[in-house]
Scaffold this active site. Structure first.
Site, PDB file in Angstrom:
ATOM      1  CG  ASN A 189       3.881   9.980  10.710  1.00 31.06           C
ATOM      2  OD1 ASN A 189       3.264  11.039  10.849  1.00 31.06           O
ATOM      3  ND2 ASN A 189       3.424   8.997   9.937  1.00 31.06           N
ATOM      4  CE1 TYR A 225      -3.990   9.470  19.274  1.00 30.12           C
ATOM      5  CE2 TYR A 225      -5.071  11.454  20.094  1.00 30.12           C
ATOM      6  CZ  TYR A 225      -4.252  10.827  19.165  1.00 30.12           C
ATOM      7  OH  TYR A 225      -3.699  11.560  18.138  1.00 30.12           O
ATOM      8  CE  LYS A 271       0.089   9.926  19.761  1.00 27.69           C
ATOM      9  NZ  LYS A 271       0.845   9.969  18.486  1.00 27.69           N
ATOM     10  CB  SER A 284       2.890  14.412  20.700  1.00 30.81           C
ATOM     11  OG  SER A 284       2.021  14.326  21.805  1.00 30.81           O
ATOM     12  CE  LYS A 295      -3.480   2.495   2.693  1.00 25.11           C
ATOM     13  NZ  LYS A 295      -4.282   2.512   3.961  1.00 25.11           N
ATOM     14  CG  ASP A 354       1.695  -5.226  12.952  1.00 28.40           C
ATOM     15  OD1 ASP A 354       1.275  -4.184  13.499  1.00 28.40           O
ATOM     16  OD2 ASP A 354       1.070  -6.297  12.995  1.00 28.40           O
TER      17      ASP A 354
END
Length: 333
Positions: free
Chosen positions: A119, A200, A204, A173, A72, A92
């Site tokens: 990233n 989450y 971060k 982040s 991809k 992964d």
């Protein structure tokens, strides 16, 4: 203060006067200027990773690009990269073993890395999900995998650092880290209380703490690190958002004005990676191509300011120690 402050004063939505990743390259006169240097970027099959790779490719750098789905990634990037020195590596990030294999593949091909951009990420997984090691999936993909990846690439990053060209690590982040900080006794919600946005936010915040601790430990050796909030961008990272949430966002006129295009969203990451004004600096949380300012501890996830728990040397050191234990490594200091 940065040259881009004025462009962010009155945003008008995607494609407005706010800089793109390519603008950062051009403003630093880096087109074709970094031949012989090497960068590693995670998560290049969609979203911001694609635009970061496109921008850095114009500098002539050798690029190692990781993706869970390499096929991809190649289809998305295709012939959009202007350098012949591009190598795709399967990784992964839900699997720490896959991270180890990817790092080994890279270090077998190069012994110097000038820039590492962590990233790749995942956001707001609806239900508690653990990986094969028993670690919460957002904490694993967003933090632990990048932490392990950095540790394994660290010798190459240190080997590339020189007095006139320090190495850099960029941690992507998010402003959502403002929701809450790190809870060492419940990293993986083993004590309950799982909430998608709380998980989450913790991951971060971990990105910021990792960057701060890298700079504290290795800055004197010429290896600096930054964390960035790229802004609000409509990318695949929002795939777990409910239809109701997406519709509410589409109707929010203020949100639509601050929304960035992917090209603009990649700008702060590239700024952290190459801007000459940041040379020799690190341990800073960047927003809109400048250092973030202090804001209230209001728990608002969309604010572009930092909060009291954004910088915390004691907790940064604690997370570092705990992360080493989770990935099975010894401290080198």
């Amino acid at each position: 203060m940065s040259r881009y402050d004025e462009a962010h004063v009155d945003p008008q939505g995607p494609g407005d006067k706010r800089p793109t990743a390519l603008n950062i390259i051009n403003d630093n006169s880096l087109e074709g200027a970094l031949t012989g240097k090497t960068a590693v970027i995670t998560g290049v099959s969609s979203g911001l990773g694609v635009e970061v790779a496109r921008a850095l490719a114009t500098t002539g750098m050798r690029l190692f690009l990781t993706a869970r789905d390499v096929t991809k990634a190649k289809q998305v990037l295709g012939d959009r990269l202007q350098t012949a020195e591009v190598e795709y590596i399967q990784m992964d990030q839900a699997s720490l073993q896959s991270v180890r294999e990817a790092a080994k593949a890279i270090t077998s091909r190069t012994n110097t890395i000038n820039i590492l951009i962590n990233n790749a990420g995942i956001m707001a997984v609806p239900e508690l999900e653990l990986n094969a090691d028993g670690y919460e999936i957002q904490f694993t993909i967003n933090h632990l995998s990048h932490f392990l990846f950095f540790q394994l690439l660290k010798p190459a990053l240190l080997a590339a650092a020189t007095d006139d060209c320090p190495s850099r690590v960029v941690m992507v982040s998010a402003s959502a880290h403002r929701i809450r900080g790190i809870h060492p006794q419940n990293y993986h919600f083993q004590n309950g209380g799982y909430e998608p946005w709380v998980a989450y936010a913790q991951s971060k915040c971990a990105n910021i703490y990792m960057a701060n601790e890298i700079d504290r430990r290795y800055g004197p050796l010429g290896l600096h690190a930054f964390s960035v909030h790229p802004g609000i961008i409509a990318t695949d990272v929002g795939r777990f958002l409910s239809d109701e949430t997406k519709e509410a966002m589409r109707q929010d006129k203020i949100l639509l004005r601050v929304l960035k295009s992917p090209e603009q969203g990649a700008a702060t990451t590239v700024y952290a990676a190459v801007d000459k004004g940041l040379e020799g600096k690190g341990g800073r949380y960047l927003v809109n191509c400048t250092e973030a300012t202090r804001g209230p501890d209001d728990g608002q996830s969309s604010s572009e300011t930092y909060v009291s728990h954004t910088y915390c040397p004691e907790k940064e050191a604690e997370l570092w120690k705990d992360s080493l234990e989770m990935v099975g490594l010894e401290d080198d200091q």
